[in-house]
Structures are given as structure tokens and as C-alpha cells.
Design a protein around this motif. Structure first.
Motif, PDB file in Angstrom:
ATOM      1  N   UNK A 399      -0.675  34.579   4.781  1.00  0.00           N
ATOM      2  CA  UNK A 399       0.104  33.443   5.267  1.00  0.00           C
ATOM      3  C   UNK A 399      -0.799  32.251   5.585  1.00  0.00           C
ATOM      4  N   UNK A 400      -0.402  31.072   5.152  1.00  0.00           N
ATOM      5  CA  UNK A 400      -1.076  29.778   5.393  1.00  0.00           C
ATOM      6  C   UNK A 400      -2.427  29.656   4.689  1.00  0.00           C
ATOM      7  N   UNK A 401      -2.785  30.632   3.822  1.00  0.00           N
ATOM      8  CA  UNK A 401      -4.093  30.569   3.178  1.00  0.00           C
ATOM      9  C   UNK A 401      -4.188  29.435   2.161  1.00  0.00           C
ATOM     10  N   UNK A 402      -3.060  29.002   1.615  1.00  0.00           N
ATOM     11  CA  UNK A 402      -3.090  27.960   0.604  1.00  0.00           C
ATOM     12  C   UNK A 402      -3.638  26.645   1.116  1.00  0.00           C
ATOM     13  N   UNK A 403      -3.343  26.324   2.374  1.00  0.00           N
ATOM     14  CA  UNK A 403      -3.763  25.038   2.935  1.00  0.00           C
ATOM     15  C   UNK A 403      -4.828  25.171   4.011  1.00  0.00           C
ATOM     16  N   UNK A 404      -5.167  26.423   4.422  1.00  0.00           N
ATOM     17  CA  UNK A 404      -6.059  26.614   5.569  1.00  0.00           C
ATOM     18  C   UNK A 404      -5.558  25.778   6.746  1.00  0.00           C
ATOM     19  N   UNK A 405      -4.258  25.805   6.966  1.00  0.00           N
ATOM     20  CA  UNK A 405      -3.674  24.979   8.005  1.00  0.00           C
ATOM     21  C   UNK A 405      -2.377  25.606   8.460  1.00  0.00           C
ATOM     22  N   UNK A 406      -2.068  25.445   9.730  1.00  0.00           N
ATOM     23  CA  UNK A 406      -0.799  25.924  10.259  1.00  0.00           C
ATOM     24  C   UNK A 406      -0.398  25.019  11.400  1.00  0.00           C
ATOM     25  N   UNK A 407       0.876  24.628  11.421  1.00  0.00           N
ATOM     26  CA  UNK A 407       1.383  23.848  12.547  1.00  0.00           C
ATOM     27  C   UNK A 407       1.482  24.774  13.741  1.00  0.00           C
TER      28      UNK A 407
END
Length: 422
Positions: A399-407
Motif C-alpha cells: 500500500x502507498x508504495x507507488x508514490x512513497x506518500x500517504x495522507x
């Protein structure tokens, strides 16, 4: 106040980081040079290098906690002075007699050098947001990585040149000066005050230290991409990096009868890494996480290429490509950590990164050679390639690995705004 990578504060930080990188690369080569002078033997050299690595693993968590608590710039100063003091003690290899007491002081010196080096790493990573504007984090990390990779080429050569022309004592003095520069030169940001626990007893400080480490772990745990990426990085280091560092010298000697393959691949890797840093200084990929993990997984070509080590250019090209991929991962990875993690816990998260990724390396280094004897070199090389590739692929599915980002608000299931400031 933050600024760009063209500012004087960042130039001072870059120079300090470069000084620490040259000192870090130079010391092992000078210790190796000491073997040729008879100051130490090969067994003592192995002990000193292992203890230096142990000091590094001790210094990383201490530096991470204290950098968040007492200010990152203050830790850079202390770490530089500790490493400089360790260098002076290590120089007793030259000026002291080869006695048990003298060697014990040298042991203390290499441990202190490792502690200083380890404590400075998370502090250097965490101080970037205090100097550089958020939009320039990647360019700043590319510049810092470029200096580290360049010094990987010139640092050992410069150290050996000084040792051969001016003497090994002069080389130790040069390393001492570099650590002093690393401690004194970086700027003092106005907003880098840290959190002073104040008035705590010794037992309370120990409890607070453990609690700080746990807080850093909890902050990292809020970001699924971090632990998936860190697991993949650890697998690549323990399998791919360890295999190539142990087996490439053996294959170089067995196939070519000298160190030509080792020297050629090491140079190609460094040149590829420099090229990767230059590319990332201007390019910001949209799906940065997947690009970074692809760069990490491409290290699989290195152990696979060693199956064809008789053809010199195949491993050399593979190492060059892997160097580009390594910097693609490293620069995006450090940038994502600086942007996504809560700033007050940034150094602790960085220390967790260094501990886990470097902590498994000794295990890989120690088992590769006997494993190659047991099942065969080709089997080990193929297995290492598969591990590197699979580790990156599995991490990319997290999860969230595509952008290295999470809100942060969405991840925690609330509408609370992120604790980080843009």
C-alpha cells in the motif's frame, strides 16, 4: 528559514557532508595500508574493521534520538568531535608501540570513529528540511549523494597518496581535520532547537531514550511504503550486495589472475551512481516509489552478470546500470522520508532506516563464502539475483508504495491535518 540548494547554508552543509564522507571512506584504506607497514597484522585489521562497524551501529540510534531531542546541528558537532578523537587514538598504530595496551587504545579509537560516523548520518539527513525548502529536497539529496559517490572514488586514492608521500601519520592527521570540518562547518539553523527533556534522572533519561526510539518506530509504521521499501532494501543488501562484495574479488582473481575485474566493476558502479545523482537532480518522477523500487531491483543484474565474468565488459556494464538504479532508489527514498515523516521524529526514523538496512549486511557477508562452497557459486549468484528482483516486486505491491506518500489524515481515519508543514 529554508532556502535553495544554491544558498550559502546548503553549500556549507554540502562541504561538511563531503568532508565526513571522505573521512569515512579513507580510514579503512589507511588501516589496510598499516598492514603493509607492519603496524598491524591481517587478523588485527579484521578486528578493527568489525569494531568500527559495531561503533557505527551503536552511534546511529543514539544520534537519531539525540538529534531530535537536542537539535540536529548540535549532534553534527558532537559526532564530528567524537570521530576526530577516535582518529587520534587510532593513529597510535603509527606513533605507538605494538603492545597490548596500545592496541586496546586503538580499539577504543576505531569504536569512537564508528560511533561518530554513525551518529552523524541521521543528523545529516534530518537537518536538510531545516535548511532547504520542501520543493528542493530531491535536488539537495542528489547533491549530497553526488558528493558521497565522488568521494568514494577519490577518497581512498587520496588517502593512500598522502600515506605513501607524506607518511601514514599525515593521513591520520588529514582524516582528523576532515572530521573537525564536518563538525564545525555546517550552518546552525534557527529552527533547529530540538526538545530538551530537562531535569531528568539517569534512569528517567534511559527510559526516555527507549521511549523516543519507540516513537520513531510508531511514526515509521504509519507509512506502509516505508517498511515495505526497507524490507526490500535489507534483502538486496544482505543478498545482492553481500554476494558481490565477497564473490567479485574471488572471481576477479580466479578468472583474470588479478584485481582488474574488481577495480573495473567498482569504478563502473561509482560512475553509474554519479550519473544517477545527476539525473535525479533535475528529474522528479510522478510514481516515484515504483521508479525507486525498480532502481533497487535492477541490482539483480549484478550477481547475474557474474555468471559471465569471463567476458569482462558484461559485469562492468551491469555494475554501471546498478549504480544508476541505486541512486534512483537512494535519492527518492531519502526525499520521501524527509517529506512524509513528522519532522520532530525525522532523525529517529532515519536511524531506523540505517540500523535495519546495514544491520543485516554482516550476516550476509559471513555466510556467502561457505554457502558458495556448499551449493556452488553459480547457484548462489542466481539465488541472489532472484532475491533482489522479488524483494523489489513484492515491495511495489504494498500500500502507498507507488508514490512513497500517504495522507496522514486518510491513513489514520480522521480529518486532522498533517503534522508536517509544507
Amino acid at each position: 528559514m529554508t532556502s535553495s540548494v544554491r544558498s550559502v547554508p546548503f553549500l556549507r552543509l554540502w562541504c561538511g557532508n563531503t568532508a565526513s564522507a571522505v573521512a569515512t571512506w579513507a580510514l579503512p584504506f589507511i588501516l589496510g595500508f598499516a598492514v603493509s607497514t607492519g603496524a598491524v597484522d591481517a587478523i588485527q585489521l579484521g578486528i578493527l574493521l568489525a569494531l568500527r562497524a559495531t561503533g557505527f551501529l551503536i552511534g546511529v540510534p543514539i544520534g537519531g534520538v539525540l538529534a531530535d531531542r537536542g537539535g540536529r546541528r548540535r549532534i553534527l558537532l558532537v559526532a564530528g568531535l567524537i570521530a576526530a578523537a577516535g582518529t587520534l587514538l587510532t593513529s597510535l598504530l603509527v606513533v605507538g608501540e605494538n603492545t597490548t595496551e596500545g592496541f586496546m587504545l586503538v580499539i577504543a579509537g576505531v569504536i569512537l570513529s564508528g560511533i561518530g560516523q554513525g551518529a552523524s548520518r541521521p543528523a545529516y539527513q534530518a537537518i536538510v528540511p531545516a535548511i532547504i525548502s520542501r520543493g528542493s529536497f530531491q535536488a539537495a539529496n542528489a547533491a549530497l549523494s553526488l558528493s558521497a559517490r565522488t568521494t568514494g572514488l577519490i577518497g581512498p586514492a587520496l588517502a593512500v597518496l598522502i600515506a605513501t608521500t607524506l607518511g601514514i601519520g599525515a593521513a591520520f592527521v588529514a582524516i582528523f581535520v576532515l572530521w573537525i570540518v564536518s563538525g564545525l562547518l555546517p550552518p546552525w539553523p534557527e529552527n533547529d532547537k530540538g526538545i530538551d527533556p530537562g531535569g531528568l534522572s539517569s534512569s528517567s533519561r534511559i527510559y526516555r531514550f527507549a521511549g523516543d526510539l519507540v516513537e520513531g518506530y510508531k511514526e515509521a509504521r504509519r507509512h506502509p511504503w516505508f517498511f515495505s521499501g526497507l524490507t526490500a532494501l535489507s534483502a538486496v543488501i544482505a543478498a545482492g550486495w553481500s554476494v558481490t562484495n565477497v564473490l567479485t574479488p574471488q572471481l576477479s582473481q580466479a578468472v583474470f589472475g588479478d584485481a582488474s575485474l574488481l577495480a573495473g566493476t567498482a569504478t563502473a558502479y561509482a560512475c553509474g551512481a554519479i550519473g544517477g545523482a545527476v539525473i535525479l537532480s533535475n528529474w522528479k518522477p510522478t510514481k516515484r516509489g515504483w521508479w525507486a523500487l525498480a532502481g533497487l531491483g535492477i541490482y539483480a543484474v549484478v550477481p547475474f552478470s557474474l555468471l559471465f565474468s569471463e567476458t569482462y565488459w558484461i559485469p562492468v556494464v551491469a555494475y554501471f546500470i546498478a549504480g544508476i538504479g541505486a541512486e534512483l532508489f537512494n535519492i527518492v527514498w531519502f526525499t520521501a522520508i524527509q517529506q512524509e515523516m513528522e519532522e520532530s521524529k525525522l532523525a529517529r526514523v532515519s536511524s531506523l532506516d540505517f540500523i535495519v538496512s546495514y544491520g543485516l549486511a554482516p550476516l550476509g557477508l559471513s555466510v556467502i563464502a561457505p554457502l558458495a562452497v556448499w551449493v556452488g557459486t553459480s547457484t548462489v549468484l542466481v539465488a541472489a539475483s532472484i532475491i533482489c528482483l522479488l524483494a523489489a516486486l513484492l515491495a511495489s505491491a504494498a500500500q502507498t508504495s507507488g508514490s512513497f506518500s500517504v495522507e496522514r489524515a486518510n491513513f489514520l481515519g480522521s480529518t486532522r491535518p498533517s503534522a508536517r508543514n509544507d
